[in-house]
Design an enzyme around this catalytic site. Sequence first.
Site, PDB file in Angstrom:
ATOM      1  CG  LEU A 112      -1.980  -1.131   1.468  1.00  0.00           C
ATOM      2  CD1 LEU A 112      -2.538  -1.215   2.687  1.00  0.00           C
ATOM      3  CD2 LEU A 112      -2.944  -1.503   0.182  1.00  0.00           C
ATOM      4  CG  ASP A 113      -0.441   4.610  -2.307  1.00  0.00           C
ATOM      5  OD1 ASP A 113      -1.464   4.661  -1.667  1.00  0.00           O
ATOM      6  OD2 ASP A 113      -0.941   4.807  -3.382  1.00  0.00           O
ATOM      7  CG  LEU A 114       2.186   8.019   2.076  1.00  0.00           C
ATOM      8  CD1 LEU A 114       2.637   9.279   1.807  1.00  0.00           C
ATOM      9  CD2 LEU A 114       2.542   7.657   3.528  1.00  0.00           C
TER      10      LEU A 114
END
Length: 136
Positions: A14-16
């Site tokens: 996942l990213d931010l």
Amino acid sequence: MTHATLIKVRGYHLDLYGHVNNARYLEFLEEARWTFFEERADLPAFLSSGIALIVVNINIDYRHPATMNDQLSVETMVKSVGNRSAVIHQLVKLAGSDKIVASADVTFVAFDGKQNKAVQIDGKLRELLQGLQHQE
């Protein structure tokens, strides 16, 4: 011949924003291609031939975000086989649904390590790829 590989989305994908980072799809697609060839072809014999399938272009369309714990199904099929290159088409779906998360066309060449160059796709390799080609 379509082949499906299941991948569970983990926190490190996942990213931010809490969805799968675009670069991670490259890894998902590669994992599915390896699994495709392991299960549909004699991968050890192919690898010992000295010919490698080298990716030269990837086009990805991102359509729907995938998030933590989603189960993804990556469908892989040979789309076309030319003289010097071939294309694998891949669809990433939410497992158990028709919801498309991403789609990709991956173009590759046959690379001969001994000659240090791309070579024609012929003989057993052509037969293998055409045998794996998706028939509409």
